[in-house]
Design an enzyme around this catalytic site. Structure first.
Site, PDB file in Angstrom:
ATOM      1  N   GLY A  62      -4.639  -4.390  -3.579  1.00 36.00           N
ATOM      2  CA  GLY A  62      -5.633  -3.343  -3.765  1.00 36.00           C
ATOM      3  C   GLY A  62      -4.902  -2.070  -4.102  1.00 36.00           C
ATOM      4  N   HIS A  63      -5.089  -1.585  -5.316  1.00 37.35           N
ATOM      5  CA  HIS A  63      -4.391  -0.371  -5.747  1.00 37.35           C
ATOM      6  C   HIS A  63      -5.432   0.694  -6.061  1.00 37.35           C
ATOM      7  CE1 HIS A  63      -1.045  -3.067  -6.075  1.00 37.35           C
ATOM      8  NE2 HIS A  63      -1.577  -3.716  -7.099  1.00 37.35           N
ATOM      9  N   ASP A  78       0.809  -1.220   0.000  1.00 35.17           N
ATOM     10  CA  ASP A  78       0.000   0.000   0.000  1.00 35.17           C
ATOM     11  C   ASP A  78       0.840   1.267   0.000  1.00 35.17           C
ATOM     12  OD1 ASP A  78      -2.197  -1.729   0.182  1.00 35.17           O
ATOM     13  OD2 ASP A  78      -2.021  -1.785   2.356  1.00 35.17           O
ATOM     14  N   GLN A 134       1.714  -6.538  -3.388  1.00 34.39           N
ATOM     15  CA  GLN A 134       2.334  -6.680  -2.066  1.00 34.39           C
ATOM     16  C   GLN A 134       3.673  -5.918  -2.009  1.00 34.39           C
ATOM     17  OE1 GLN A 134       0.952  -9.758  -3.671  1.00 34.39           O
ATOM     18  NE2 GLN A 134      -0.800  -8.706  -2.850  1.00 34.39           N
TER      19      GLN A 134
HETATM   20  P1  GDP Z   1      -0.706   0.182  -3.570  1.00 33.48           P
HETATM   21  O1  GDP Z   1      -1.345  -1.072  -3.086  1.00 33.48           O
HETATM   22  O2  GDP Z   1       0.760   0.224  -3.332  1.00 33.48           O
HETATM   23  O3  GDP Z   1      -1.069   0.504  -4.995  1.00 33.48           O
HETATM   24  O4  GDP Z   1      -1.300   1.352  -2.673  1.00 33.48           O
HETATM   25  P2  GDP Z   1      -2.845   1.584  -2.248  1.00 33.48           P
HETATM   26  O5  GDP Z   1      -3.591   2.100  -3.420  1.00 33.48           O
HETATM   27  O6  GDP Z   1      -3.381   0.387  -1.547  1.00 33.48           O
HETATM   28  O7  GDP Z   1      -2.683   2.683  -1.112  1.00 33.48           O
HETATM   29  C1  GDP Z   1      -2.119   3.939  -1.377  1.00 33.48           C
HETATM   30  C2  GDP Z   1      -3.180   5.031  -1.102  1.00 33.48           C
HETATM   31  O8  GDP Z   1      -2.525   6.269  -1.030  1.00 33.48           O
HETATM   32  C3  GDP Z   1      -4.203   5.171  -2.198  1.00 33.48           C
HETATM   33  O9  GDP Z   1      -5.431   5.532  -1.619  1.00 33.48           O
HETATM   34  C4  GDP Z   1      -3.667   6.293  -3.087  1.00 33.48           C
HETATM   35  O10 GDP Z   1      -4.684   7.022  -3.759  1.00 33.48           O
HETATM   36  C5  GDP Z   1      -3.012   7.164  -2.045  1.00 33.48           C
HETATM   37  N1  GDP Z   1      -1.807   7.895  -2.484  1.00 33.48           N
HETATM   38  C6  GDP Z   1      -0.816   7.485  -3.325  1.00 33.48           C
HETATM   39  N2  GDP Z   1       0.169   8.397  -3.385  1.00 33.48           N
HETATM   40  C7  GDP Z   1      -0.220   9.417  -2.555  1.00 33.48           C
HETATM   41  C8  GDP Z   1       0.390  10.652  -2.157  1.00 33.48           C
HETATM   42  O11 GDP Z   1       1.493  11.007  -2.559  1.00 33.48           O
HETATM   43  N3  GDP Z   1      -0.313  11.421  -1.255  1.00 33.48           N
HETATM   44  C9  GDP Z   1      -1.530  11.053  -0.748  1.00 33.48           C
HETATM   45  N4  GDP Z   1      -2.138  11.846   0.127  1.00 33.48           N
HETATM   46  N5  GDP Z   1      -2.120   9.890  -1.118  1.00 33.48           N
HETATM   47  C10 GDP Z   1      -1.472   9.094  -1.992  1.00 33.48           C
HETATM   48  P1  IMO Z   2      -0.937  -4.331  -2.154  1.00 36.30           P
HETATM   49  O1  IMO Z   2      -0.567  -4.877  -3.498  1.00 36.30           O
HETATM   50  C1  IMO Z   2      -0.896  -4.838   2.180  1.00 36.30           C
HETATM   51  C2  IMO Z   2      -0.998  -8.969   3.674  1.00 36.30           C
HETATM   52  C3  IMO Z   2      -2.232  -9.435   4.424  1.00 36.30           C
HETATM   53  C4  IMO Z   2      -1.614 -10.420   5.389  1.00 36.30           C
HETATM   54  C5  IMO Z   2      -0.522 -11.071   4.522  1.00 36.30           C
HETATM   55  C6  IMO Z   2      -0.911 -12.406   3.903  1.00 36.30           C
HETATM   56  O2  IMO Z   2      -2.221  -3.556  -2.143  1.00 36.30           O
HETATM   57  O3  IMO Z   2       0.196  -3.586  -1.528  1.00 36.30           O
HETATM   58  P2  IMO Z   2      -2.503 -13.068   1.892  1.00 36.30           P
HETATM   59  O4  IMO Z   2      -3.992 -12.879   1.708  1.00 36.30           O
HETATM   60  O5  IMO Z   2      -1.672 -12.452   0.833  1.00 36.30           O
HETATM   61  O6  IMO Z   2      -2.144 -14.498   2.144  1.00 36.30           O
HETATM   62  O7  IMO Z   2      -2.171 -12.296   3.275  1.00 36.30           O
HETATM   63  O8  IMO Z   2      -0.211 -10.142   3.513  1.00 36.30           O
HETATM   64  N1  IMO Z   2      -1.246  -8.411   2.322  1.00 36.30           N
HETATM   65  C7  IMO Z   2      -1.169  -7.111   2.027  1.00 36.30           C
HETATM   66  N2  IMO Z   2      -0.943  -6.030   2.811  1.00 36.30           N
HETATM   67  N3  IMO Z   2      -1.034  -4.676   0.844  1.00 36.30           N
HETATM   68  C8  IMO Z   2      -1.253  -5.745   0.049  1.00 36.30           C
HETATM   69  O9  IMO Z   2      -1.263  -5.658  -1.293  1.00 36.30           O
HETATM   70  C9  IMO Z   2      -1.358  -7.034   0.627  1.00 36.30           C
HETATM   71  N4  IMO Z   2      -1.570  -8.284   0.151  1.00 36.30           N
HETATM   72  C10 IMO Z   2      -1.484  -9.118   1.197  1.00 36.30           C
HETATM   73  O10 IMO Z   2      -2.858  -8.368   5.096  1.00 36.30           O
HETATM   74  O11 IMO Z   2      -0.972  -9.742   6.426  1.00 36.30           O
HETATM   75 MG    MG Z   3      -2.792  -1.679  -1.738  1.00 36.91          MG
END
Ligand code: GDP
Ligand code: IMO
Ligand code: MG
Length: 428
Positions: free
Chosen positions: A40-41, A13, A223
């Protein structure tokens, strides 16, 4: 710069989706090479929010060929739900290619993921419950179901029977669940086979040919480094290779072809699920970061655990991935703090560790050694060059760069596509 890997440097994340999306208009192929719909992106384009799980974030850029590589595990129902939801919003998904060798998350693996976690009780991993771990376990145990198996009903039934043979004993005798039949599983898997068929191909061949022709390929990790099955905080990890090497095994492109490895890293740290997290803040400051950063899971909605930036982890990620660049995200979330602590080393039972302890018990007991940097008060969300940033924010970035050992090439100052400062172009 034809082949670039974008991966997470912490526990996920970090904003990989946004970083990938930003390069989208300049790349030809975006490949997801590991994980499944545990990812989840969130990508924000012109104020519109898109949440992607199984599809590569590159799907949002017109003209890009999105690829699901052999290293991914696919939940077919989720795949088509995601495709339909994007199509309904006007996103063209017709270019999507799916590896014939990717593994399928069979319904029994979702069940096993959930019951195993329940039985682990206090020792649970805190998985996303999507069947990821059991599907990779089947792959390694050589009883997995692959995409290509869907096109031969006889083979599919044989493989499902082989897999269920052991699993039904486990489900019925250990977990007290009902047995799952071969017929119901095969019928469920075949529901999607014909819709999937036109997308299925030898994606490794497609990608290598694209590179031969000088096209740009972006490898997008799900991840992150600290969740990697080999290099993460085992056993509190996911079950795939989320580090740079995974881009090769999960796509069929050799390491000599990769030009750049970009680690996406937050200006602080978050983690979802169980496991050690030295800089975690269990006080009001943790709550402040969670609220200000909107730190709730895109996939499960769970509140993310929050803490300060950890330069030991950044250096470790630099090393195990061979990072060439860092993209520092969410710097805007730190605005308004008097002081910003950064972890530079760990104290483990009175001994200073400048690098990641190899023993997991040491990491569990690691107490952060902090250096306090001065904060800033100015709103930075409209900054578009490094010089636009307040001096203390500039100093924070330069200090992190120095401590982390990899140059910081991009800085995120908001969730939108445009809210980024580019210091070094990632594609040239
Ligand atoms: P990912 O799994 O690595 O793609 O990241 P996620 O989408 O799960 O979580 C990142 C969150 O931060 C998302 O809600 C993005 O919209 C938000 N985000 C990404 N870059 C920035 C930033 O520079 N500033 C802020 N405030 N939010 C950001
Ligand atoms: P993105 O791509 C954050 C974590 C789960 C748990 C562990 C194992 O959005 O960064 P799993 O279901 O993969 O067997 O769970 O890994 N986990 C993540 N945490 N971002 C993710 O993906 C994750 N995908 C799995 O919360 O601790
Ligand atoms: Mg994510």
């Amino acid at each position: 710069m034809p082949a670039v890997v974008v991966l997470g440097a912490q526990w996920g994340d970090e904003g990989k989706g946004k970083a990938t999306d930003q390069l989208g208009s300049r790349v030809d192929h975006v490949v997801k090479f590991n994980g499944g719909n545990n990812a989840g992106h969130t990508v924000v384009i012109d104020g519109e929010k898109y949440a992607l799980h199984l599809l590569p974030s590159g799907i949002l850029s017109p003209g890009v060929t999105p690829v699901i590589g052999n290293g991914v595990v696919i939940d077919l129902e989720v795949l088509f739900q995601e495709i339909d939801a994007l199509e309904a919003r006007g996103v063209d998904t017709s270019r999507l290619l799916v590896s014939a060798s990717a593994h399928i998350i069979a319904p029994y693996n979702r069940t096993i993921d959930k019951v195993t976690e329940r039985f682990l009780g206090k020792r649970r991993i805190g998985t996303t419950g999507r069947g990821i771990g059991p599907t990779y376990a089947d792959k390694i145990s050589r009883v997995g179901i692959r995409v290509q198996d869907l096109f031969d009903e006889h083979i599919l039934a044989q493989k499902v029977e082989g897999a269920l043979d052991q699993k039904n004993h486990l489900l019925v005798k250990v977990y007290n669940r009902r047995a799952i039949t071969v017929e119901e599983t095969v019928a469920e898997l075949l529901t999607f086979a014909e819709r999937l068929r036109p997308m299925v191909t030898d994606t490794a061949l497609v990608l290598n040919r694209a590179l031969d022709e000088g096209k740009t390929v972006l490898f997008e990790a799900g991840q992150a480094t600290m969740l990697d099955v080999d290099h993460g905080t085992y056993p509190f990890v996911t079950s795939s290779s989320a580090t740079a090497g995974g881009a090769c095994t999960g796509s069929g492109v050799g390491p000599t072809r990769i030009d750049r490895v970009v680690g996406v890293i937050k200006a602080y740290t978050t983690r979802v699920g169980e496991g050690p997290f030295p800089t975690e803040l269990l006080d009001d400051m943790g709550e402040h970061l969670r609220k200000t950063g909107g730190e709730y899971g895109t996939t499960t909605g769970r509140p993310r655990r929050c803490g300060w930036y950890d330069a030991v982890i950044a250096r470790y990620a630099g090393r195990v991935n061979g990072l060439t660049d860092l993209v520092l995200t969410k710097l805007d979330v730190l605005t308004g703090l008097e002081k910003v602590p950064v972890c530079v080393a760990y104290d483990v039972d009175g001994v200073r560790h400048d690098e990641m302890p190899v023993d997991q018990s040491d990491f569990h007991h690691a107490v952060p050694v902090y250096e306090e940097l001065d904060g800033w008060w100015e709103d930075i969300s409209e900054c578009r060059t490094f010089e636009d940033l307040p001096v203390n924010a500039q100093r924070y970035v330069l200090a992190l760069e120095e401590m982390s050992g990899t140059r910081i090439s991009g800085i995120g100052v908001g969730p939108g596509r445009e809210a980024t400062i580019v210091r070094h172009d990632l594609l040239s």
